[in-house]
Design an enzyme around this catalytic site. Structure first.
Site, PDB file in Angstrom:
ATOM      1  N   ARG A 259      -8.988  -9.444   9.643  1.00 41.31           N
ATOM      2  CA  ARG A 259      -8.875 -10.361   8.495  1.00 41.31           C
ATOM      3  C   ARG A 259      -9.666 -11.632   8.752  1.00 41.31           C
ATOM      4  NH1 ARG A 259      -3.017  -8.974   8.193  1.00 41.31           N
ATOM      5  NH2 ARG A 259      -3.031  -7.100   6.914  1.00 41.31           N
TER       6      ARG A 259
ATOM      7  N   ASP B 115     -11.496  -2.109  13.227  1.00 44.18           N
ATOM      8  CA  ASP B 115     -11.921  -2.055  11.831  1.00 44.18           C
ATOM      9  C   ASP B 115     -13.347  -2.580  11.682  1.00 44.18           C
ATOM     10  OD1 ASP B 115      -9.410  -1.081  10.854  1.00 44.18           O
ATOM     11  OD2 ASP B 115      -8.589  -3.092  11.153  1.00 44.18           O
TER      12      ASP B 115
ATOM     13  N   CYS C 162      -8.858 -14.318  17.088  1.00 42.90           N
ATOM     14  CA  CYS C 162      -9.504 -13.229  17.817  1.00 42.90           C
ATOM     15  C   CYS C 162     -10.862 -12.968  17.175  1.00 42.90           C
ATOM     16  CB  CYS C 162      -8.632 -11.989  17.744  1.00 42.90           C
ATOM     17  SG  CYS C 162      -6.908 -12.352  18.161  1.00 42.90           S
TER      18      CYS C 162
ATOM     19  N   LYS D 144      -3.322   4.196   6.884  1.00 44.61           N
ATOM     20  CA  LYS D 144      -3.529   4.485   8.305  1.00 44.61           C
ATOM     21  C   LYS D 144      -3.281   5.964   8.581  1.00 44.61           C
ATOM     22  CE  LYS D 144      -1.943  -0.018  10.040  1.00 44.61           C
ATOM     23  NZ  LYS D 144      -1.586  -0.641   8.753  1.00 44.61           N
TER      24      LYS D 144
ATOM     25  N   ARG E  46       7.167   0.146   2.135  1.00 41.46           N
ATOM     26  CA  ARG E  46       7.016  -1.046   2.972  1.00 41.46           C
ATOM     27  C   ARG E  46       5.910  -1.951   2.467  1.00 41.46           C
ATOM     28  NH1 ARG E  46       5.016   3.637   4.972  1.00 41.46           N
ATOM     29  NH2 ARG E  46       3.435   3.700   6.599  1.00 41.46           N
TER      30      ARG E  46
ATOM     31  N   CYS F  21     -11.099  -9.975  14.713  1.00 46.57           N
ATOM     32  CA  CYS F  21      -9.996  -9.866  13.740  1.00 46.57           C
ATOM     33  C   CYS F  21     -10.422  -9.142  12.467  1.00 46.57           C
ATOM     34  CB  CYS F  21      -9.506 -11.262  13.369  1.00 46.57           C
ATOM     35  SG  CYS F  21      -8.247 -11.241  12.074  1.00 46.57           S
TER      36      CYS F  21
ATOM     37  N   ARG G 103       0.829  -1.204   0.000  1.00 45.71           N
ATOM     38  CA  ARG G 103       0.000   0.000   0.000  1.00 45.71           C
ATOM     39  C   ARG G 103       0.865   1.256   0.000  1.00 45.71           C
ATOM     40  NH1 ARG G 103      -4.942  -0.755   2.202  1.00 45.71           N
ATOM     41  NH2 ARG G 103      -4.086  -2.012   3.888  1.00 45.71           N
ATOM     42  N   TYR G 104       1.981   1.230   0.749  1.00 47.44           N
ATOM     43  CA  TYR G 104       2.883   2.374   0.842  1.00 47.44           C
ATOM     44  C   TYR G 104       4.153   2.013   0.079  1.00 47.44           C
ATOM     45  CZ  TYR G 104      -0.024   3.094   5.012  1.00 47.44           C
ATOM     46  OH  TYR G 104      -1.067   3.237   5.877  1.00 47.44           O
TER      47      TYR G 104
ATOM     48  N   ASP H 155      -7.304   2.751  10.402  1.00 49.35           N
ATOM     49  CA  ASP H 155      -7.032   2.273   9.058  1.00 49.35           C
ATOM     50  C   ASP H 155      -8.246   2.661   8.220  1.00 49.35           C
ATOM     51  OD1 ASP H 155      -5.543   0.892   7.069  1.00 49.35           O
ATOM     52  OD2 ASP H 155      -4.844  -0.503   8.623  1.00 49.35           O
TER      53      ASP H 155
ATOM     54  N   CYS I  51      -3.290 -18.833  12.526  1.00 52.70           N
ATOM     55  CA  CYS I  51      -2.941 -18.110  13.758  1.00 52.70           C
ATOM     56  C   CYS I  51      -2.898 -19.094  14.923  1.00 52.70           C
ATOM     57  CB  CYS I  51      -3.984 -17.047  14.078  1.00 52.70           C
ATOM     58  SG  CYS I  51      -4.067 -15.744  12.836  1.00 52.70           S
TER      59      CYS I  51
HETATM   60  C1  LIG Z   1      -0.523  -1.295   8.588  1.00 53.73           C
HETATM   61  C2  LIG Z   1       0.174  -1.485   7.336  1.00 53.73           C
HETATM   62  C3  LIG Z   1       1.540  -1.195   7.214  1.00 53.73           C
HETATM   63  C4  LIG Z   1       2.368  -0.699   8.368  1.00 53.73           C
HETATM   64  O1  LIG Z   1       2.047   0.611   8.677  1.00 53.73           O
HETATM   65  P1  LIG Z   1       2.906   1.414   9.756  1.00 53.73           P
HETATM   66  O2  LIG Z   1       2.138   2.669   9.931  1.00 53.73           O
HETATM   67  O3  LIG Z   1       4.261   1.603   9.151  1.00 53.73           O
HETATM   68  O4  LIG Z   1       2.966   0.566  10.988  1.00 53.73           O
HETATM   69  C5  LIG Z   1       2.151  -1.358   5.989  1.00 53.73           C
HETATM   70  N1  LIG Z   1       1.457  -1.812   4.933  1.00 53.73           N
HETATM   71  C6  LIG Z   1       0.152  -2.079   5.002  1.00 53.73           C
HETATM   72  C7  LIG Z   1      -0.551  -2.571   3.787  1.00 53.73           C
HETATM   73  C8  LIG Z   1      -0.541  -1.941   6.205  1.00 53.73           C
HETATM   74  O5  LIG Z   1      -1.850  -2.231   6.268  1.00 53.73           O
HETATM   75  S1  SF4 Z   2      -6.048 -10.431  15.101  1.00 50.15           S
HETATM   76 FE1  SF4 Z   2      -6.496 -11.864  13.417  1.00 50.15          FE
HETATM   77  S2  SF4 Z   2      -4.543 -12.175  12.374  1.00 50.15           S
HETATM   78 FE2  SF4 Z   2      -4.077 -11.340  14.428  1.00 50.15          FE
HETATM   79  S3  SF4 Z   2      -3.793 -13.148  15.774  1.00 50.15           S
HETATM   80 FE3  SF4 Z   2      -5.927 -12.516  15.970  1.00 50.15          FE
HETATM   81  S4  SF4 Z   2      -6.998 -13.795  14.455  1.00 50.15           S
HETATM   82 FE4  SF4 Z   2      -4.823 -13.848  13.887  1.00 50.15          FE
END
Ligand SMILES: *Cc1c(COP(=O)(O)O)cnc(C)c1O
Ligand code: SF4
Length: 350
Positions: A113, A272, A108, A316, A95, A111, A91-92, A309, A104
């Site tokens: 995802r 989220d 959670c 974010k 990174r 979660c 996304r960025y 996010d 996992c």
């Molecule tokens: C959260 C996230 C990051 C990390 O973001 P930071 O603000 O650097 O902690 C990087 N890539 C993606 C796609 C993310 O969702």
């Molecule tokens: S938040 Fe989601 S990805 Fe993270 S440990 Fe819990 S279930 Fe796994």
């Protein structure tokens, strides 16, 4: 320790046998179990017995997970639109997320995802190779964030293969690992796993997911101490959750305990809009008031950034610091890092 507390609980029947839910609720939870995977490892089964609600709420399935609010969505932070290769979210520019597995140690209930985790296991060797090739071929990538799923459920051998591959890519300077394993399965943080994470001369940061002070058991603290002693920089990520950490005292106790364990609080996430999570949601206005109340009361070391996010994948942004403009009716306009504007909460889908 009895026999039950030694196994990971996965089905409503397991939960009944462990005394975590009644036989009657096992019937109503069948539909939840069919939709979202459950796993509660022994350390957390024990912790639920000791610390009760704030832990149980995070991991024991609940029928309210079937209630879908109009703002909720399967891909709440827009990961899918930023995935150039399987296992990568980019996304960025500087990174990427690398998700070597969607498994996992614990699932959670809130979660972000939840529609993806637990569904399939690790990337195949050729998928992993393709993901690593993408990173190697993209010089702008300065940091690789291992997430998932939980990368620390992989074997030490597989973790060392990934770390060694990243070590060979000159433009990657920083490796970050996000994990709930130090809390959920502290015994996994053993000498082999630590050796695997050390197979690089690059900076390695470990982001530990922890939401309540009780999660920092003596075993979890010992596991994080092994990581800190091995030279890794430790960060925490927490999610603001109703009934878990939604008071100033809860947050103060959590952040103080993290700092005392050499873990720097990094992010406090606004929850989220994942499906079936409304019973966990703390409104932004309340979250902002909570975070403000900690200023002055708590060492500067102990303040994470309260982070949002943006639901459509724009990235974010801090909830403090001028990114949000209240509209006066509980909704906000959010400015993203590129200056785009988004309504928050997101528009209902129907
Ligand atoms: C959260 C996230 C990051 C990390 O973001 P930071 O603000 O650097 O902690 C990087 N890539 C993606 C796609 C993310 O969702
Ligand atoms: S938040 Fe989601 S990805 Fe993270 S440990 Fe819990 S279930 Fe796994």
């Amino acid at each position: 320790m009895n026999e039950l507390s030694r196994k990971t609980l996965k089905t409503p029947d397991d939960l009944v046998a462990a005394g975590l839910i009644s036989q009657a609720s096992a019937v109503s939870l069948a539909a939840v179990a069919a939709r979202y995977v459950t796993a509660i490892p022994p350390a957390l089964v024990e912790l639920i017995a000791q610390a009760g609600d704030p832990i149980a709420r995070q991991f024991v399935p609940d029928v309210r997970e079937l209630d879908m609010a109009a703002e909720e969505r399967a891909d709440p932070i827009g990961d899918h639109t930023h995935s150039p290769v399987k296992g990568i979210v980019h996304r960025y520019p500087d990174r990427v997320l690398l998700m070597p597995t969607l498994t996992c140690a614990v699932y959670c209930r809130f979660c972000f995802r939840r529609e993806a985790v637990g569904s399939e296991g690790a990337l195949t060797p050729s998928e992993l190779a393709a993901a690593l090739d993408y990173i190697a071929a993209t010089p702008a990538i300065w940091e690789v964030i291992l997430t998932g799923g939980d990368p620390l459920v992989l074997s030490a051998r597989r973790i060392s293969e990934i770390i060694e591959a990243l070590d060979k890519i000159p433009h990657v300077k920083v490796i970050r690992v996000h994990s709930r394993v130090p809390v959920a399965m502290p015994e996994r943080i053993d000498a082999d796993l630590i050796e695997a994470l050390k197979r690089t001369s690059k900076a390695v940061f470990i982001g530990i997911h922890c939401n309540h002070v009780a999660e920092l058991t003596p075993q979890a603290i010992a596991a994080t101490a092994r990581l800190a002693d091995a030279g890794f920089a430790l960060l925490s990520q927490s999610v603001l959750l109703r009934g878990v950490n939604d008071t100033a005292d809860d947050l103060e106790n959590l952040f103080r305990a993290l700092v005392a364990a050499r873990i720097k609080p990094y992010y406090l996430h606004q929850l989220d809009y994942a499906p079936g999570t409304s019973h966990f949601r703390v409104p932004v206005e309340e979250g902002l008031a909570l975070v403000r109340s900690l200023r002055g009361r708590l060492s500067g070391l102990a303040h994470p950034t309260y982070i949002l996010d943006i639901p459509d994948g724009a990235g974010k942004v801090p909830l403090q610091g001028g990114y949000l403009s209240p509209e006066g009716d509980g909704t906000y306009i959010v400015a993203d890092p590129k200056g785009g504007r988004h309504s928050y909460p997101p528009q209902p889908l129907n």
